[in-house]
Design a protein around this motif. Structure first.
Motif, PDB file in Angstrom:
ATOM      1  N   LEU A 188     -40.867 -29.027  25.935  1.00  0.00           N
ATOM      2  CA  LEU A 188     -41.710 -30.186  24.965  1.00  0.00           C
ATOM      3  C   LEU A 188     -43.018 -30.169  25.664  1.00  0.00           C
ATOM      4  O   LEU A 188     -43.935 -30.472  24.752  1.00  0.00           O
ATOM      5  N   ILE A 189     -43.190 -30.364  26.962  1.00  0.00           N
ATOM      6  CA  ILE A 189     -44.465 -30.360  27.435  1.00  0.00           C
ATOM      7  C   ILE A 189     -45.529 -29.374  27.359  1.00  0.00           C
ATOM      8  O   ILE A 189     -46.526 -29.053  26.724  1.00  0.00           O
ATOM      9  N   LEU A 190     -44.960 -27.977  27.276  1.00  0.00           N
ATOM     10  CA  LEU A 190     -45.849 -26.831  27.023  1.00  0.00           C
ATOM     11  C   LEU A 190     -45.574 -26.614  25.615  1.00  0.00           C
ATOM     12  O   LEU A 190     -46.875 -25.735  25.279  1.00  0.00           O
ATOM     13  N   ASN A 191     -44.953 -27.038  24.728  1.00  0.00           N
ATOM     14  CA  ASN A 191     -45.106 -26.695  23.339  1.00  0.00           C
ATOM     15  C   ASN A 191     -46.342 -27.395  22.693  1.00  0.00           C
ATOM     16  O   ASN A 191     -46.688 -28.621  22.955  1.00  0.00           O
ATOM     17  N   ASN A 192     -47.404 -26.830  21.901  1.00  0.00           N
ATOM     18  CA  ASN A 192     -48.336 -27.233  21.215  1.00  0.00           C
ATOM     19  C   ASN A 192     -48.373 -26.822  19.916  1.00  0.00           C
ATOM     20  O   ASN A 192     -49.549 -27.028  19.317  1.00  0.00           O
ATOM     21  N   ASN A 193     -47.308 -26.570  19.156  1.00  0.00           N
ATOM     22  CA  ASN A 193     -47.160 -26.077  17.938  1.00  0.00           C
ATOM     23  C   ASN A 193     -46.179 -27.176  17.363  1.00  0.00           C
ATOM     24  O   ASN A 193     -44.795 -26.961  17.741  1.00  0.00           O
ATOM     25  N   PRO A 194     -46.241 -27.944  16.434  1.00  0.00           N
ATOM     26  CA  PRO A 194     -45.504 -28.778  15.546  1.00  0.00           C
ATOM     27  C   PRO A 194     -44.310 -28.156  14.953  1.00  0.00           C
ATOM     28  O   PRO A 194     -43.090 -28.605  14.912  1.00  0.00           O
ATOM     29  N   ASP A 195     -44.711 -26.849  14.558  1.00  0.00           N
ATOM     30  CA  ASP A 195     -43.583 -26.064  13.889  1.00  0.00           C
ATOM     31  C   ASP A 195     -42.480 -25.481  14.494  1.00  0.00           C
ATOM     32  O   ASP A 195     -41.462 -25.195  14.277  1.00  0.00           O
ATOM     33  N   THR A 196     -42.781 -25.470  16.175  1.00  0.00           N
ATOM     34  CA  THR A 196     -41.782 -25.065  16.958  1.00  0.00           C
ATOM     35  C   THR A 196     -41.287 -25.881  17.811  1.00  0.00           C
ATOM     36  O   THR A 196     -40.312 -25.620  18.723  1.00  0.00           O
ATOM     37  N   LEU A 228     -44.560 -19.505  22.267  1.00  0.00           N
ATOM     38  CA  LEU A 228     -43.201 -19.863  21.979  1.00  0.00           C
ATOM     39  C   LEU A 228     -42.533 -19.052  22.743  1.00  0.00           C
ATOM     40  O   LEU A 228     -41.586 -19.530  23.676  1.00  0.00           O
ATOM     41  N   VAL A 229     -42.801 -17.727  23.008  1.00  0.00           N
ATOM     42  CA  VAL A 229     -42.144 -16.898  24.073  1.00  0.00           C
ATOM     43  C   VAL A 229     -42.394 -17.103  25.304  1.00  0.00           C
ATOM     44  O   VAL A 229     -41.620 -17.199  26.073  1.00  0.00           O
ATOM     45  N   VAL A 230     -43.554 -17.475  25.871  1.00  0.00           N
ATOM     46  CA  VAL A 230     -43.697 -17.896  27.250  1.00  0.00           C
ATOM     47  C   VAL A 230     -43.042 -19.369  27.373  1.00  0.00           C
ATOM     48  O   VAL A 230     -42.525 -19.497  28.651  1.00  0.00           O
ATOM     49  N   LEU A 252     -30.447 -21.362  14.697  1.00  0.00           N
ATOM     50  CA  LEU A 252     -30.418 -22.707  13.661  1.00  0.00           C
ATOM     51  C   LEU A 252     -31.816 -23.191  13.750  1.00  0.00           C
ATOM     52  O   LEU A 252     -32.294 -23.703  12.627  1.00  0.00           O
ATOM     53  N   ALA A 253     -32.399 -23.329  14.828  1.00  0.00           N
ATOM     54  CA  ALA A 253     -33.707 -24.215  14.898  1.00  0.00           C
ATOM     55  C   ALA A 253     -34.693 -23.576  14.096  1.00  0.00           C
ATOM     56  O   ALA A 253     -35.691 -24.361  13.391  1.00  0.00           O
ATOM     57  N   PHE A 254     -34.858 -22.232  14.110  1.00  0.00           N
ATOM     58  CA  PHE A 254     -35.945 -21.600  13.161  1.00  0.00           C
ATOM     59  C   PHE A 254     -35.492 -20.646  11.812  1.00  0.00           C
ATOM     60  O   PHE A 254     -35.989 -19.661  11.409  1.00  0.00           O
ATOM     61  N   ASP A 266     -37.833 -14.262  15.918  1.00  0.00           N
ATOM     62  CA  ASP A 266     -37.958 -13.152  16.809  1.00  0.00           C
ATOM     63  C   ASP A 266     -38.705 -13.634  18.163  1.00  0.00           C
ATOM     64  O   ASP A 266     -38.344 -12.951  18.956  1.00  0.00           O
ATOM     65  N   SER A 267     -39.908 -14.425  17.817  1.00  0.00           N
ATOM     66  CA  SER A 267     -40.633 -14.718  19.162  1.00  0.00           C
ATOM     67  C   SER A 267     -39.368 -15.592  20.151  1.00  0.00           C
ATOM     68  O   SER A 267     -39.332 -15.225  21.089  1.00  0.00           O
ATOM     69  N   ALA A 268     -38.412 -16.341  19.457  1.00  0.00           N
ATOM     70  CA  ALA A 268     -37.538 -16.921  20.468  1.00  0.00           C
ATOM     71  C   ALA A 268     -36.787 -16.093  21.030  1.00  0.00           C
ATOM     72  O   ALA A 268     -36.185 -16.064  22.113  1.00  0.00           O
ATOM     73  N   LYS A 269     -36.167 -15.069  20.244  1.00  0.00           N
ATOM     74  CA  LYS A 269     -35.106 -14.164  20.761  1.00  0.00           C
ATOM     75  C   LYS A 269     -35.803 -13.339  21.952  1.00  0.00           C
ATOM     76  O   LYS A 269     -35.368 -13.036  23.032  1.00  0.00           O
TER      77      LYS A 269
END
Length: 430
Positions: free
Chosen positions: A118-126, A334-336, A394-396, A404-407
């Protein structure tokens, strides 16, 4: 002798999970190669191949990948439910003293990775992907521990198994609360009513495999149609399987002695078949054996092979195939994010929580587990393959690019966690 009797079933469990981890790795490699080969079109067609049936009043038709993720994985979750019930009733989590060590590790390994994400996330969609780095893949992590042989104590494997089960319980709750669609209360109410009926039968000591399977299918469909993820039906169904045997060991031994005596007295035919008396005695033996077995233990034992050797590798085959190309539109952040949450979040979360509570003496760590063992296994906790990919799907669900990025993030994070954890545990401390 007692120690050997207690340890051997767990050692067999570890062997199954370890070999399952090897099959999981093979299936993952096959999926990646297939998805990036000239035959990749067939991989996609296999995933999207529709199966099911349709009538005037009811439709159940889904792509094959969803039959795997919603259907086969319900059996996987059913096994998790059996393990959770056994551990909390008669296993390593059945008292405050026993649960404290793995529970603290699991809480640290859930809260800190989510905080990292949550701290590293900067995209509301992810932001919905916060649950991806939560759970530990027990098959992969135990496979790595098993590869270390006698360099790690058995108590460390027990700890990893226990806190992975607590992790799975947390993941199940997260899926139920945060990753289910709009819920139809009417259909859910019917499903819960059927579950309550099974629980009542279990409470009264009645257990029927036929009833469990038939009502289980109905409950699974009701969960699916209600909007609550159907794999949760597997966990809740598992809680209806009784642990207790219908007869005690002393009674079984007494009957066994009578049966052996009757077999000796029965006439033996010259033909290679049983006499009428022998058939009657053997039938009696089968009946007493069924009563003597714990339904939960027996079912868990039978399902372990199917889940470890078939269901989990099939899940990996259908879900791990990410087509990697120079022009693919990846969400690099998202990958990082997932890699950092798995590698650093898990390792810091598990080790810091355990070492802190050990320091203030609120938990008791087995004497053969050193601080190096705790740090090494905390990195292995970052191997989040199966459950992480499942939660990502489920999330995406509506954004294939993010899936694909999450995988890729899960694959890289799990690989790095396995390598670091293996090195830390392999190097002997001075």
């Amino acid at each position: 002798m007692i120690k050997k009797v207690l340890v051997t079933p767990f050692q067999k469990f570890v062997q199954i999970e370890s070999f399952s981890g090897i099959l999981l790795l093979i299936a993952t490699i096959v999926a990646l190669i297939w998805a990036n080969s000239p035959l990749s079109i067939y991989y996609t067609q296999l995933q999207e191949f529709k199966m099911g049936f349709t009538s005037d009043s009811f439709t159940l038709s889904k792509p094959l990948i969803l039959w795997v993720n919603d259907g086969l994985m319900a059996i996987f979750f059913f096994l998790i439910g059996l393990e959770i019930k056994r551990e909390f009733l008669i296993g390593g989590l059945n008292s405050a003293k026993k649960i404290a060590f793995p529970l603290i590790g699991a809480l640290g390994g859930v809260i800190i990775p989510v905080a990292f994400y949550l701290i590293l996330n900067n995209n509301p969609d992810t932001v919905r992907g916060w649950g991806v780095p939560m759970a530990t893949d027990i098959a992969f992590s135990l496979a790595v521990l098993n590869a270390l042989g006698k360099r790690v104590p058995l108590s460390l494997k027990l700890f990893l198994t226990a806190f992975a089960i607590v992790d799975d319980l947390a993941a199940v709750l997260v899926i139920a609360i945060f990753y289910s669609a709009n819920i139809s209360l009417g259909l859910l109410g019917i499903a819960l009513g059927l579950l309550a009926f099974l629980y009542f039968l279990s409470y009264k000591g009645y257990y029927s495999k036929f009833m469990l399977v038939s009502l289980g299918i109905v409950i699974w469909v009701l969960f699916l149609k209600s909007g609550l993820h159907p794999t949760l039906a597997g966990v809740l169904l598992a809680f209806s399987v009784p642990v207790m045997q219908k007869i005690k060991t002393i009674t079984f031994i007494e009957n066994l002695e009578n049966i052996v005596s009757n077999i000796r007295q029965s006439p033996v035919l010259e033909e290679p078949i049983l006499s009428k008396e022998q058939k009657s005695v053997i039938h009696n033996l089968e009946g007493w054996t069924k009563k003597y077995k714990s339904p939960l233990q027996n079912l868990e034992h039978k399902l372990h092979d199917w889940v470890g050797y078939l269901i989990i590798p099939v899940f990996a085959l259908f879900n791990a195939g990410v087509a990697i190309s120079g022009d693919m539109n990846l969400e690099t952040v998202l990958v990082v994010n997932i890699v950092v949450a798995l590698v650093l979040g898990k390792s810091i979360g598990v080790s810091s929580a355990v070492l802190f509570f050990k320091k203030i003496k609120l938990i008791q760590v087995p004497s053969d587990i050193t601080n190096r063992h705790i740090i090494g296994v905390s990195f292995l906790a970052g191997i989040g393959f199966t459950m992480a990919i499942f939660i990502a799907s489920l999330a995406f669900a509506d954004t294939p690019q993010y899936i694909d990025s999450a995988k890729i993030g899960v694959l890289l994070g799990s690989l790095l966690s396995a390598i670091i954890g293996y090195i830390v545990l392999r190097i002997k401390s001075k």
